[in-house]
Design a protein around this motif. Structure first.
Motif, mmCIF file in Angstrom:
data_model
loop_
_atom_site.group_PDB
_atom_site.id
_atom_site.type_symbol
_atom_site.label_atom_id
_atom_site.label_comp_id
_atom_site.label_asym_id
_atom_site.label_seq_id
_atom_site.Cartn_x
_atom_site.Cartn_y
_atom_site.Cartn_z
ATOM 1 N N SER A 100 14.180 4.341 28.543
ATOM 2 C CA SER A 100 14.964 3.145 28.228
ATOM 3 C C SER A 100 14.814 2.769 26.761
ATOM 4 C CB SER A 100 14.516 1.978 29.117
ATOM 5 O OG SER A 100 14.712 2.268 30.480
ATOM 6 N N MET A 155 17.061 4.957 24.752
ATOM 7 C CA MET A 155 18.460 4.559 24.894
ATOM 8 C C MET A 155 18.742 3.279 24.122
ATOM 9 S SD MET A 155 19.205 5.275 28.942
ATOM 10 C CE MET A 155 19.068 6.932 29.654
ATOM 11 N N ALA A 184 19.170 3.809 32.496
ATOM 12 C CA ALA A 184 20.440 3.224 32.066
ATOM 13 C C ALA A 184 20.611 1.817 32.644
ATOM 14 C CB ALA A 184 21.597 4.115 32.509
#
Length: 314
Positions: free
Chosen positions: A166, A169, A246
C-alpha cells in the motif's frame, strides 16, 4: 408426475421448521452468535468475520446443485431407510450441548454449533442429502473457526506485506502519507490529521482463506483439472493480496480528499464490494474451465441419488 423441485421445496420447509424447533435448545448460542457477530462487524466491517462473502458464495454454489438435490429428494422411502445416517444426524444435533458453557462466549463456537445443528437436522430428515450437503456444512464450520487461528498465526506478516504494498501504491499516487511500519498518518485536504493502523484483521488473510475454502468446494463439486485449480489458487491469492492493498489505497485517497469520516464511511462496505466481486468472477471462470478427464463423470456418479495500539484499524 411430481412437479420438478417440489421435493426440494418440501424438504426446505421441513428443514427450516425442524431447525427452528431444535434451536430452542440452543437459544443462548443463537443470541451469542448474533450479538458477537454484530459487534465484530461494527468494529471491523468487511474484514474481521467473512460471514457475508461466505453466505453469498455458498448460496451461488448451492444454486448450481439444485438439480442434484431435487433428484435426491424425489426418491421414495428415504424417511424409512439409512437409520445409521439418521442416528449420526441426531448426534450432531445434540452433541453441541456439551460445549454450551464455552460456545456462548465465542463467535466461532456458537456459529459452528448452529452449522452442526442445521446439518444434523438435514440428515435426520432425509439421510440421502448427506453427501450433497456435507461439503457445505464442512466449509461453513471451517469458515467460522479456522480464520481466527490463521489470522493469529499469519496476520502480522500479511499486515506488514499489505502495508508495504500500500505504501508503494500511495507513493505512486502522490498522496503525502507518513508510514511507520503498519501505521500511517496524513493531513487531509479538508483539514485534520488522519491516522490508522493496518491490523491483521485488515490484512488479506481472511479474504485469502475464504477464497481457498470456496475454491476447494468448487473443485469438489465441479471436478476441474487439479493442475488448473492449483494455478488458479496461486493466481487468486496473489490477486487478493494486491486487491487488499488497493483497497487500503482507496481508503487513504478518500480520507485525503474528504477527511476521516469519508475514509471510515467507505471502509464500511468497500471490502465486501471488492472481494465478493472477485469471488463471483472466480466462480464464473472456474465453472467454464475444462473438466478433469474422467473425474467429472465420476463425481457426478458419486452424487447421484441411490449411489453410495489505541489507533483505529482498517
Amino acid at each position: 408426475m411430481r412437479r420438478p423441485g417440489k421435493g426440494v421445496e418440501r424438504f426446505a420447509g421441513w428443514l427450516l421448521l425442524s431447525s427452528a424447533a431444535v434451536l430452542i435448545l440452543y437459544l443462548p448460542e443463537v443470541y451469542a452468535f448474533f450479538d458477537l457477530l454484530n459487534s465484530q462487524l461494527n468494529e471491523n466491517f468487511g474484514t474481521a468475520f467473512p460471514a457475508i462473502p461466505f453466505a453469498a458464495l455458498l448460496a451461488a454454489l448451492f444454486a448450481l446443485r439444485w438439480g442434484d438435490l431435487s433428484a435426491v429428494l424425489s426418491q421414495e422411502g428415504a424417511m424409512r431407510t439409512h437409520m445409521r445416517t439418521r442416528a449420526v444426524g441426531l448426534v450432531l444435533v445434540l452433541s453441541p450441548l456439551a460445549i454450551t458453557p464455552y460456545s456462548v462466549g465465542s463467535l466461532e463456537l456458537s456459529a459452528a454449533t448452529l452449522v452442526l445443528v442445521f446439518y444434523g437436522v438435514a440428515l435426520a430428515l432425509n439421510p440421502l442429502t448427506s453427501r450433497i450437503l456435507l461439503p457445505y456444512a464442512a466449509l461453513c464450520a471451517a469458515g467460522v473457526t479456522v480464520p481466527s487461528a490463521i489470522e493469529y498465526l499469519f496476520g502480522e506478516p500479511l499486515a506488514g506485506l499489505s502495508s508495504s504494498l500500500s505504501a508503494a501504491m500511495v507513493a505512486l499516487s502522490g498522496i503525502p502519507v507518513t508510514w511507520q511500519g503498519t501505521q500511517f498518518e496524513f493531513v487531509s485536504k479538508v483539514g485534520g490529521v488522519v491516522s490508522a493502523t493496518v491490523t491483521p484483521g485488515c490484512s488479506s488473510v481472511l479474504s485469502v482463506t475464504t477464497f481457498l475454502g470456496l475454491l476447494g468446494l468448487m473443485y469438489f463439486d465441479m471436478r476441474r483439472e487439479l493442475s488448473a485449480t492449483v494455478k488458479l489458487a496461486v493466481v487468486g491469492v496473489v490477486c487478493l493480496v494486491f486487491l487488499n492493498s488497493a483497497r487500503i489505497l482507496i481508503l487513504i485517497w478518500a480520507g485525503y480528499m474528504d477527511g476521516a469520516a469519508a475514509l471510515w464511511g467507505l471502509h464500511n462496505w468497500i471490502g465486501y464490494a471488492i472481494f465478493i466481486g472477485f469471488y463471483l468472477v472466480v466462480l464464473v471462470v472456474y465453472s467454464r474451465m475444462k473438466p478433469a478427464g474422467g473425474a467429472g463423470g465420476a463425481a457426478g456418479t458419486a452424487l447421484r441419488p441411490g449411489t453410495g495500539s489505541g489507533r483505529p484499524d482498517l
